[in-house]
Design an enzyme around this catalytic site. Structure first.
Site, PDB file in Angstrom:
ATOM      1  N   SER A 176       0.861  -1.192   0.000  1.00  0.00           N
ATOM      2  CA  SER A 176       0.000   0.000   0.000  1.00  0.00           C
ATOM      3  C   SER A 176       0.889   1.231   0.000  1.00  0.00           C
ATOM      4  CB  SER A 176      -0.850   0.004   1.265  1.00  0.00           C
ATOM      5  OG  SER A 176      -1.394   1.282   1.505  1.00  0.00           O
ATOM      6  N   TYR A 189      -2.116  -1.154  10.445  1.00  0.00           N
ATOM      7  CA  TYR A 189      -2.249  -1.605   9.040  1.00  0.00           C
ATOM      8  C   TYR A 189      -1.027  -1.183   8.221  1.00  0.00           C
ATOM      9  CZ  TYR A 189      -4.034  -1.334   4.178  1.00  0.00           C
ATOM     10  OH  TYR A 189      -4.203  -1.422   2.811  1.00  0.00           O
TER      11      TYR A 189
HETATM   12  P1  NAD Z   1     -11.440  -6.170  -0.350  1.00  0.00           P
HETATM   13  O1  NAD Z   1     -12.101  -6.108   0.977  1.00  0.00           O
HETATM   14  O2  NAD Z   1     -12.296  -6.233  -1.549  1.00  0.00           O
HETATM   15  O3  NAD Z   1     -10.449  -7.401  -0.417  1.00  0.00           O
HETATM   16  C1  NAD Z   1      -9.790  -7.942   0.685  1.00  0.00           C
HETATM   17  C2  NAD Z   1     -10.222  -9.384   0.841  1.00  0.00           C
HETATM   18  O4  NAD Z   1      -9.427 -10.010   1.822  1.00  0.00           O
HETATM   19  C3  NAD Z   1     -11.658  -9.551   1.301  1.00  0.00           C
HETATM   20  O5  NAD Z   1     -12.524  -9.749   0.234  1.00  0.00           O
HETATM   21  C4  NAD Z   1     -11.628 -10.773   2.228  1.00  0.00           C
HETATM   22  O6  NAD Z   1     -12.322 -11.886   1.734  1.00  0.00           O
HETATM   23  C5  NAD Z   1     -10.153 -11.110   2.297  1.00  0.00           C
HETATM   24  N1  NAD Z   1      -9.791 -11.406   3.671  1.00  0.00           N
HETATM   25  C6  NAD Z   1      -9.687 -10.546   4.719  1.00  0.00           C
HETATM   26  N2  NAD Z   1      -9.349 -11.207   5.829  1.00  0.00           N
HETATM   27  C7  NAD Z   1      -9.227 -12.517   5.491  1.00  0.00           C
HETATM   28  C8  NAD Z   1      -8.904 -13.694   6.211  1.00  0.00           C
HETATM   29  N3  NAD Z   1      -8.614 -13.683   7.519  1.00  0.00           N
HETATM   30  N4  NAD Z   1      -8.921 -14.874   5.532  1.00  0.00           N
HETATM   31  C9  NAD Z   1      -9.223 -14.922   4.213  1.00  0.00           C
HETATM   32  N5  NAD Z   1      -9.495 -13.835   3.485  1.00  0.00           N
HETATM   33  C10 NAD Z   1      -9.512 -12.649   4.118  1.00  0.00           C
HETATM   34  O7  NAD Z   1     -10.460  -4.894  -0.416  1.00  0.00           O
HETATM   35  P2  NAD Z   1      -9.327  -4.409  -1.456  1.00  0.00           P
HETATM   36  O8  NAD Z   1      -9.238  -2.950  -1.259  1.00  0.00           O
HETATM   37  O9  NAD Z   1      -9.511  -4.972  -2.785  1.00  0.00           O
HETATM   38  O10 NAD Z   1      -8.007  -5.020  -0.798  1.00  0.00           O
HETATM   39  C11 NAD Z   1      -7.082  -5.819  -1.510  1.00  0.00           C
HETATM   40  C12 NAD Z   1      -5.681  -5.440  -1.116  1.00  0.00           C
HETATM   41  O11 NAD Z   1      -5.389  -4.115  -1.564  1.00  0.00           O
HETATM   42  C13 NAD Z   1      -5.409  -5.443   0.383  1.00  0.00           C
HETATM   43  O12 NAD Z   1      -4.125  -6.016   0.612  1.00  0.00           O
HETATM   44  C14 NAD Z   1      -5.362  -3.971   0.734  1.00  0.00           C
HETATM   45  O13 NAD Z   1      -4.561  -3.713   1.863  1.00  0.00           O
HETATM   46  C15 NAD Z   1      -4.743  -3.412  -0.526  1.00  0.00           C
HETATM   47  N6  NAD Z   1      -4.909  -1.979  -0.693  1.00  0.00           N
HETATM   48  C16 NAD Z   1      -6.146  -1.454  -0.923  1.00  0.00           C
HETATM   49  C17 NAD Z   1      -6.264  -0.090  -1.080  1.00  0.00           C
HETATM   50  C18 NAD Z   1      -7.604   0.546  -1.342  1.00  0.00           C
HETATM   51  O14 NAD Z   1      -7.681   1.787  -1.342  1.00  0.00           O
HETATM   52  N7  NAD Z   1      -8.638  -0.204  -1.597  1.00  0.00           N
HETATM   53  C19 NAD Z   1      -5.139   0.736  -0.991  1.00  0.00           C
HETATM   54  C20 NAD Z   1      -3.899   0.164  -0.752  1.00  0.00           C
HETATM   55  C21 NAD Z   1      -3.794  -1.205  -0.611  1.00  0.00           C
END
Ligand code: NAD
Ligand code: MG
Length: 282
Positions: A176, A189
């Site tokens: 991130s 986080y």
């Molecule tokens: P999202 O909620 O759609 O995806 C994250 C997924 O992780 C969830 O769908 C969930 O099923 C899974 N998850 C969480 N805890 C779990 C567990 N204990 N066991 C199994 N599965 C689990 O959100 P996203 O934004 O698509 O996140 C994806 C990645 O992108 C993450 O690593 C997040 O940190 C990173 N990220 C997102 C952003 C943003 O702005 N959305 C920014 C920087 C980084």
């Protein structure tokens, strides 16, 4: 087995569901043309039910890969993703469960191998976040849960997958922008995301002699269920970067296609910054 401790936000707010988002995120651009970059490959994607993970899954499928996705409990999102992958003419294996348990991580990799007989690309992407304005409000249970989910699981999955990976295969980790510039309301986080950067660099050095590449993507603000489920206010989400808007998953996933394919064959230990133009260190 000892019952896992929980804390209030965990029950109330997570996980977010993509089918309840308004507007729904863009998963893949209509005009994205696949060119067989991952033809015949098998990809294992954690958090592949929704958001960035779902978008990666659909892009990889359009590039010719079969997909296994792991998710916590969003069955409806996962089934929708499976349908999208099948529409691309590829197969999708759904593996629900808790990645913070090493035993489950091992079993999930085994299930993928049983179904598809091989594994080529591992995408560590699952994560949770519980914003807090002060360190005193971050309980030891929240800290532990965040680390166990966001970085321990990446370690467990890489460890379980490695025996099945070969020359030319790759691991891609989702960090991130908060790893690079910090975040005043995501202390725990952002710390896990920093750990993911170091983990990626170290594992890339460890696996380079085997010609297995380990890279990562560091997204900025992307419109996904994680955001809607965890931030109180989303009106200004993504407005403070040079492009003055959040990104869509469809703008992030092509970076994973690049890192998974032969196009990046001489790149390892690196991060791609998909963040609307915020300049951060390498
Ligand atoms: P999202 O909620 O759609 O995806 C994250 C997924 O992780 C969830 O769908 C969930 O099923 C899974 N998850 C969480 N805890 C779990 C567990 N204990 N066991 C199994 N599965 C689990 O959100 P996203 O934004 O698509 O996140 C994806 C990645 O992108 C993450 O690593 C997040 O940190 C990173 N990220 C997102 C952003 C943003 O702005 N959305 C920014 C920087 C980084
Ligand atoms: Mg989800």
């Amino acid at each position: 087995m000892e019952k896992r401790k929980t804390f209030p936000e965990q029950k109330q707010r997570l996980p977010g569901n993509e089918h309840q988002m308004n507007p729904e995120p863009e998963i893949i651009r209509e005009n994205y043309v696949g060119s067989g970059k991952l033809l015949g490959k098998v990809a294992f994607i954690t958090g592949g039910d929704s958001g960035i993970g779902r978008s990666i899954a659909v892009h990889f499928a359009r590039e010719g890969a079969n997909i296994a996705i792991v998710y916590l409990k969003e069955d409806k999102d996962a089934l929708d993703t499976k349908a999208l992958i099948e529409r691309e003419g590829q197969q999708c294996l759904l593996i629900p469960g808790d990645l913070s348990e090493e035993k489950f991580c091992k079993a999930a990799i085994k299930k993928c191998l049983t179904a598809f007989k091989k594994l080529n690309v591992v995408v560590n992407n699952a994560a949770i976040q519980f914003p807090k304005t002060e360190i005193t409000k971050i309980s030891a249970t929240q800290l532990r849960t965040t680390f166990e989910t966001n970085i321990f699981s990446y370690f467990y999955i890489a460890k379980a997958a490695l025996p099945y990976l070969d020359k030319g295969d790759s691991i891609i980790n989702t960090s991130s922008v908060t790893a690079y510039r910090g975040s005043e309301h995501l202390l725990d986080y952002s710390s896990t995301k920093g750990a993911i950067v170091s983990f990626t660099r170290s594992l890339s050095a460890m696996l380079a002699p085997k010609q297995i590449r380990v890279n990562g993507v560091a997204p900025g603000p992307i419109w996904t269920p994680l955001i809607v489920a965890t931030f109180d206010s989303i009106a200004d989400f993504g407005k403070d970067n040079p492009m003055k808007r959040p990104g869509q998953p469809s703008e992030v996933a092509p970076a994973y296609v690049f890192l998974a394919s032969e196009d990046s064959s001489y790149i390892t230990g690196q991060f791609i910054h998909v963040n609307g133009g915020e300049l951060v260190g390498a």
